[in-house]
Enzyme design. Sequence first.
Site, PDB file in Angstrom:
ATOM      1  N   LYS A 228       0.768  -0.785  -0.087  1.00 48.62           N
ATOM      2  CA  LYS A 228       0.256  -0.318   0.115  1.00 48.62           C
ATOM      3  C   LYS A 228       0.977   1.591   0.230  1.00 48.62           C
ATOM      4  O   LYS A 228       0.889   1.626   1.199  1.00 48.62           O
ATOM      5  CB  LYS A 228      -1.090   0.129   1.619  1.00 48.62           C
ATOM      6  CG  LYS A 228      -1.862  -1.087   1.263  1.00 48.62           C
ATOM      7  CD  LYS A 228      -1.108  -2.048   2.213  1.00 48.62           C
ATOM      8  CE  LYS A 228      -2.253  -3.821   2.386  1.00 48.62           C
ATOM      9  NZ  LYS A 228      -1.511  -4.600   3.026  1.00 48.62           N
ATOM     10  N   ASP A 233       4.209  13.619  -5.484  1.00 47.64           N
ATOM     11  CA  ASP A 233       4.992  14.717  -6.084  1.00 47.64           C
ATOM     12  C   ASP A 233       6.440  14.432  -5.505  1.00 47.64           C
ATOM     13  O   ASP A 233       7.481  15.548  -4.818  1.00 47.64           O
ATOM     14  CB  ASP A 233       4.959  16.552  -5.295  1.00 47.64           C
ATOM     15  CG  ASP A 233       3.549  17.438  -6.028  1.00 47.64           C
ATOM     16  OD1 ASP A 233       3.305  16.542  -7.293  1.00 47.64           O
ATOM     17  OD2 ASP A 233       3.281  17.564  -5.687  1.00 47.64           O
ATOM     18  N   HIS A 405      -6.026  -5.441  12.020  1.00 46.29           N
ATOM     19  CA  HIS A 405      -5.440  -5.335  10.823  1.00 46.29           C
ATOM     20  C   HIS A 405      -4.347  -4.817  10.984  1.00 46.29           C
ATOM     21  O   HIS A 405      -3.194  -4.795   9.721  1.00 46.29           O
ATOM     22  CB  HIS A 405      -6.245  -4.873  10.029  1.00 46.29           C
ATOM     23  CG  HIS A 405      -5.272  -5.376   8.729  1.00 46.29           C
ATOM     24  ND1 HIS A 405      -4.878  -4.548   7.757  1.00 46.29           N
ATOM     25  CD2 HIS A 405      -6.070  -6.631   7.753  1.00 46.29           C
ATOM     26  CE1 HIS A 405      -4.645  -4.692   5.786  1.00 46.29           C
ATOM     27  NE2 HIS A 405      -5.479  -6.158   6.210  1.00 46.29           N
ATOM     28  N   ASP A 412      11.991  -2.363  21.899  1.00 42.92           N
ATOM     29  CA  ASP A 412      13.216  -1.746  23.303  1.00 42.92           C
ATOM     30  C   ASP A 412      12.917  -0.234  23.323  1.00 42.92           C
ATOM     31  O   ASP A 412      11.742   0.142  23.120  1.00 42.92           O
ATOM     32  CB  ASP A 412      14.909  -1.909  23.306  1.00 42.92           C
ATOM     33  CG  ASP A 412      15.231  -3.817  23.468  1.00 42.92           C
ATOM     34  OD1 ASP A 412      13.886  -3.643  24.449  1.00 42.92           O
ATOM     35  OD2 ASP A 412      15.873  -3.716  23.362  1.00 42.92           O
TER      36      ASP A 412
END
Length: 487
Positions: A228, A233, A405, A412
């Site tokens: 995804k 620009d 999801h 740490d």
Amino acid sequence: MVSFLKENLWPVLLAINYVLVVVFSVLIVLKNKNPVKTLSFLFVLAILPFLGILIYYFFGQDYRKYKIFEKKYIFDNKTLKKWRKSFSLDQAERADFKEEFGEGIFKIYSLLRHNEKAILTFDNEVDILINGEQKFERLKQDLANAENHIHMEYFVFLDDEQGFEIIEILCEKAKYGVGVKLIYDDVGSSISSKSKQQLTASGVEHYPFLPVLFSNSTSKINYRNHRKIVVIDGQIGYLGGINIDKKYNNTFDNERYWRDTHMRIRGAAVGSLQSSFFLSWNFVAKTDNTLDESYFPKGKPVLNDPIAVQVVASGPDTDWENIMEAMFTAINTARKCICITTPYLIPNSQILTALTTASRSGVDVKIIIPRKSDSWAAQYATDSYIEQLARSGIRIFRYGKGFVHAKTMVIDDVFSSIGTANLDYRSFSLNFEINALIYNKGINQQMRNIYKTDLEECEEVDYDRWMQRGLVRRLQESFSRLMAPLL
């Protein structure tokens, strides 16, 4: 002969089936693949006449990988080297990196430092976006302000109410001269012919990733593009777990609440997302796209607190399982705590061993999974690991507010990961994935706070109570676990 076949049709078909089973079994064994996956396919072939052969044909064949992706791997590495030289994508290694971030974090960087698809950049601004409500609000604003180009790559792109809003913006920007390119996975996405015609008429270039004949019936076919990515620009980038689908946005009247995590980036790491996008674009468009300098603008944004980010891509076209190895190394370097959120907890042997070993050595390991998955097979397969993990001291939390999801890892005080990769076989070995590894104490603390908030919506698995589940449930889990490498 004809009468014999009519009278003995079923025995003849069974005989043919098992001749093919023997042939396929020999071929599978000769590949010397992961023994667990090999045994899974042999098991399916043996107990499911005819259906087992179909399953192997659709899910077990990797001739596509060798024929298609081997060439892509060689081409991509050459192309990336050229782009990195032309557009100065590399950044000099900081002398104080190991001192500032620690020996363990330096090991993660060292693992990936020579990988063409994992460039470490130091000058970034990162915004963590919780759920689709935050992501789509920011994304629509950035898309509306685009001046030169918009590049999008999604596993799921639906032209529902949410998707239509995005399509309208893309078409509007394209009409005004902004270059718009869209890649959508042909299995995960569903865009109507009308919407595609609208995109084309407006000047939006769009291609499906690895087209299939019947996308609705092939939801688990191998080698899907699970990424995804948005690049605007060359200056703003998005990646994470949120697809273009209204179910990810809780402002719509959806069936259940959807908990997810995404991120917005400004800075040099956007160049890594841009590179990843164009490697996919050249593949789907079947072109060697000549890149313009506007895709990699040289001006650096003014940042108050620059953040180190390493974008890591993996898939069938990489020589190593980059994201899995980064997670493995991060888990092994943990000294205090590991906080993981994943919708599908179906780890391979490497990750399973790393997690249980870390816990038994004194590291506080917590894992958030959904209480109710969106797949019954994934649900049972995930549940089959709970006993072993809990016995090692790992605390398992089942998210109950809705479906979680998010794919995140916090380790740490410095290291965090946000991306598209689940903790399962498919993300590690079969799908095209992309994660951002973030080396920053501030982001780490922010991710810890988000994790604490999510824990408030979870119920911790009680080991003694869990062990009292019934035999039928255990059999369902065990059978699904055998199928885990195929899910």
